[in-house]
Design a protein around this motif. Sequence first.
Motif, PDB file in Angstrom:
ATOM      1  N   LYS A 116       0.831  -1.203   0.000  1.00 26.57           N
ATOM      2  CA  LYS A 116       0.000   0.000   0.000  1.00 26.57           C
ATOM      3  C   LYS A 116       0.864   1.252   0.000  1.00 26.57           C
ATOM      4  O   LYS A 116       0.619   2.200  -0.747  1.00 26.57           O
ATOM      5  CB  LYS A 116      -0.925   0.000   1.228  1.00 26.57           C
ATOM      6  N   MET A 118       3.839   1.580  -1.120  1.00 22.97           N
ATOM      7  CA  MET A 118       4.549   1.696  -2.393  1.00 22.97           C
ATOM      8  C   MET A 118       3.731   2.413  -3.459  1.00 22.97           C
ATOM      9  O   MET A 118       4.266   3.078  -4.345  1.00 22.97           O
ATOM     10  CB  MET A 118       4.950   0.305  -2.896  1.00 22.97           C
ATOM     11  N   PHE A 119       2.423   2.241  -3.380  1.00 22.08           N
ATOM     12  CA  PHE A 119       1.571   2.845  -4.408  1.00 22.08           C
ATOM     13  C   PHE A 119       0.672   3.940  -3.855  1.00 22.08           C
ATOM     14  O   PHE A 119      -0.287   4.339  -4.503  1.00 22.08           O
ATOM     15  CB  PHE A 119       0.723   1.769  -5.093  1.00 22.08           C
ATOM     16  N   ASP A 120       1.017   4.413  -2.649  1.00 24.80           N
ATOM     17  CA  ASP A 120       0.148   5.397  -2.029  1.00 24.80           C
ATOM     18  C   ASP A 120       0.467   6.802  -2.521  1.00 24.80           C
ATOM     19  O   ASP A 120      -0.403   7.530  -2.969  1.00 24.80           O
ATOM     20  CB  ASP A 120       0.272   5.327  -0.516  1.00 24.80           C
TER      21      ASP A 120
END
Lengths: 206, 206
Positions: A116, A118-120
């Motif tokens: 989460k 990493m792509f937040d």
Amino acid sequence: MTHVPQTTRPTARRWHRADHDQRRELITKTALKLLQTKGLLAVTMRAVASKLGVGAMTLYTYIEDQHGLHREMVRRGFEMLNLGCAENSTLGTDEGWRGGSRAYLRFAMENPNLYKLMFDHFMSDDDKDLLHGGFQHLFDKVKGRLSCEGYEGDNLDRESRARAGRFWIALHGLATLAIAGRLAVLEGGLDDLLDDLLDHVAPDQA
Amino acid sequence: MTHVPQTTRPTARRWHRADHDQRRELITKTALKLLQTKGLLAVTMRAVASKLGVGAMTLYTYIEDQHGLHREMVRRGFEMLNLGCAENSTLGTDEGWRGGSRAYLRFAMENPNLYKLMFDHFMSDDDKDLLHGGFQHLFDKVKGRLSCEGYEGDNLDRESRARAGRFWIALHGLATLAIAGRLAVLEGGLDDLLDDLLDHVAPDQA
DNA sequence: CCAATCTATCGTACAGTGTACGAGATCGCA
DNA sequence: TGCGATCTCGTACACTGTACGATAGATTGG
């Protein structure tokens, strides 16, 4: 994290730098463990420092601030993800994307808080130099392979790249929805859903 | 948010309840505006209260705690999302899923912080009663239509539902990757990518 | 109409956060 | 040994969520 007295070293500068990086790694690993077990809110500077038996302010010798710690965790996350995908990638065999995508999904399910994170955050241009793009590894691989196999007519090549992109999008969607516990409305388990995507969206087919 | 002196009311109890809910809505709307403009970290109890010209502790008369405020925002988010999809859904026409999915994606891009919040927390069983499942609206619609159109042989029905699920997964993946700014590696803009998904994953195409 | 009660408001306080500052300790090197 | 650089971390400050309790105003019973 106690100070290690070093006796012999070549050039003091370089040794210091290596030491610095090593401690930075240790801090990041500790933070990752905390992220994994207690969630992002538990990754406080004081908690990380305490786990290392060190004053909170000591961390700031090795990391600029909490944001930097987050970025370091994200960097390690992409390293792990890409490594896992590469090891399990059977590109060129009959299995196609199956191994790599399974590894991708496994990483996301085993490290939900990290995935989460990493792509937040929005990826800035600065980040692009540091971070790989998640599926980037497999993606580049298939792009490379496809463009080297004689489909230079670049229609098919373009379509194949588009297909790889579609699959990445779907795989990321599956991972995030699974992490959020939102897949109950759909029939079948996570493995079934991945197989479904592989059969219908993956780049090898058709 | 100042106290409104009310003179005539039927049954005091019911009026109080309505007033209570009304203020709760106002608080949620203010929080949503803050979320939209400044991000989740800016949605502090003090900031929301300040925007309303009210002491921070006053909010606790209408909302149990910050978590409750988040849940309220998420609830409103799903309402907005489902409404937008329903209004733009042209199910049964030639356009198929196009309108609904465009509305879905538009909502995500126009409310990125809210969309992230909506799918951030793990969905507990309690939440399932309160919240709709995001794509749930369109999803139920297509499930209902498909199961009413004579494909009772339930093989095709099952496959169509799976296809709808795949499309939702991909659409969510597209939305989250777009919000995170991670789509630069792919060719084409967001609209192109959505069209791509519609052409290759959407439930209408056999 | 007054007194009692009940409710909404919010000032204060406390534990926890990130981290700026600076004092002391320890280092490498002359 | 002395000195300059570096590391460590105690303290402090501005924030956070929110528990507690005093106050004020509305509502109700007599």
